[in-house]
Design a protein around this motif. Structure first.
Motif, PDB file in Angstrom:
ATOM      1  N   MET A  25       0.828  -1.207   0.000  1.00 29.82           N
ATOM      2  CA  MET A  25       0.000   0.000   0.000  1.00 29.82           C
ATOM      3  C   MET A  25       0.866   1.262   0.000  1.00 29.82           C
ATOM      4  O   MET A  25       0.606   2.208  -0.742  1.00 29.82           O
ATOM      5  CB  MET A  25      -0.918   0.007   1.222  1.00 29.82           C
ATOM      6  CG  MET A  25      -2.014  -1.024   1.204  1.00 29.82           C
ATOM      7  SD  MET A  25      -3.042  -0.905   2.705  1.00 29.82           S
ATOM      8  CE  MET A  25      -4.068  -2.346   2.522  1.00 29.82           C
ATOM      9  N   ALA A  44      -4.734   2.278  -6.615  1.00 25.12           N
ATOM     10  CA  ALA A  44      -4.532   3.451  -5.757  1.00 25.12           C
ATOM     11  C   ALA A  44      -5.173   4.673  -6.402  1.00 25.12           C
ATOM     12  O   ALA A  44      -5.087   4.866  -7.622  1.00 25.12           O
ATOM     13  CB  ALA A  44      -3.042   3.702  -5.529  1.00 25.12           C
ATOM     14  N   VAL A  79      -6.129   2.711  -1.164  1.00 27.33           N
ATOM     15  CA  VAL A  79      -5.451   1.599  -1.827  1.00 27.33           C
ATOM     16  C   VAL A  79      -6.205   0.300  -1.551  1.00 27.33           C
ATOM     17  O   VAL A  79      -6.655   0.056  -0.427  1.00 27.33           O
ATOM     18  CB  VAL A  79      -3.993   1.460  -1.334  1.00 27.33           C
ATOM     19  CG1 VAL A  79      -3.262   0.385  -2.141  1.00 27.33           C
ATOM     20  CG2 VAL A  79      -3.248   2.789  -1.432  1.00 27.33           C
TER      21      VAL A  79
END
Length: 286
Positions: free
Chosen positions: A52, A91, A103
């Protein structure tokens, strides 16, 4: 890139949504063989958070990762019979909150037999905060761990999980109270390795995230003597990546119906904060 860190795949951008996709298996990412749960390699939850932060950093490369929030661990990514997963990380910047990036992580696997649909799974979701670098002043008192217990004892718990070299970050630990755990961790493969695989590597190192959160995970196992699985991470402040050893303090904040919630703080050898994690929740396995 090194053999201890995950990495994103090729990027495509459409209508403000970034999508990173690549094939993932035990050959392309050998660290998976060092995290085996009930006989199967499993993509670690902390590594999902690492991906992430990488994705958010790729979206806003001029800024640094400052934190995460609302992280949910939905389904484990398991690897069976050397089959690969097509990992996808998406994202997108939040329009209402500058600097925050949403994300999501999912995967697709080929069906076991012809004529069946592919197997689709959602693994995690969360939000990453990007911002300008901030000065980190000493806030913690570095502790002495001479004579402390060997962290290898904690890696042996629970028995359903086997760890290899990519995860052997813990050095020593102390348990000052039933609801507390202190530990010192170092980059896996020490001393020749550092947490950051390369100076220009995006995001926050997954190995560092894993080493810190593993202290909270271990306290969860010790507290109830049961296997636990990660559920969510409410929020975290992420500071500059240190070069060497990190000291970690985990404290149990709440426990109810098999669910435990921890606060985990970490700092470097000078007492400067590394990462402060709030609401790290785990659930006992029935």
């Amino acid at each position: 890139m090194n053999g201890f860190e995950p990495h994103l795949g090729d990027a495509t951008v459409s209508q403000g949504v970034w999508r990173f996709e690549r094939s993932l298996d035990v050959h392309s990412d050998p660290y998976l063989l060092d995290h085996v749960v009930e006989g199967l390699p499993v993509f670690p939850a902390a590594y999902l958070v690492g991906l992430m932060t990488q994705a958010a950093h790729r979206v806003m490369p001029q800024l640094q990762v400052r934190g995460v929030r609302n992280v949910r661990f939905v389904q484990a990514a398991r690897f069976k019979d050397n089959r690969s997963l097509q990992f996808a990380v998406t994202a997108q910047q939040l329009e209402t909150e500058p600097g925050w990036i949403s994300v999501g992580i999912s995967s697709r696997m080929a069906p076991p037999r012809a004529g069946f649909p592919p197997i689709l799974k959602t693994h995690a979701s969360g939000e990453v905060l990007m911002g300008a670098p901030g000065d980190s002043t000493a806030r913690f008192q570095p502790l002495h761990f001479s004579g402390a217990a060997d962290y290898a004892e904690l890696y042996a718990l629970p028995k359903e999980i086997q760890h290899g070299p990519a995860f052997l970050a813990g050095v020593h630990y102390r348990r000052p109270a039933r609801d507390q755990l202190l530990a010192v961790v170092a980059p896996p493969g020490r001393p020749q390795r550092q947490w950051q695989p390369a100076p220009d590597a995006p995001g926050w190192p997954a190995t560092l995230l894993n080493a810190i959160l593993h202290v909270g995970f271990s306290l969860g196992v010790l507290s109830r003597e049961r296997t636990v699985l990660p559920l969510e991470l409410e929020s975290a402040d992420l500071h500059a990546v240190p070069r060497g050893e990190v000291q970690v303090f985990a404290r149990l904040k709440a426990a109810r119906e098999g669910r435990q919630v921890f606060h985990v703080a970490s700092w470097d050898t000078q007492g400067r904060p590394v990462g402060v994690f709030r609401g790290f929740s785990v659930q006992e396995v029935p």
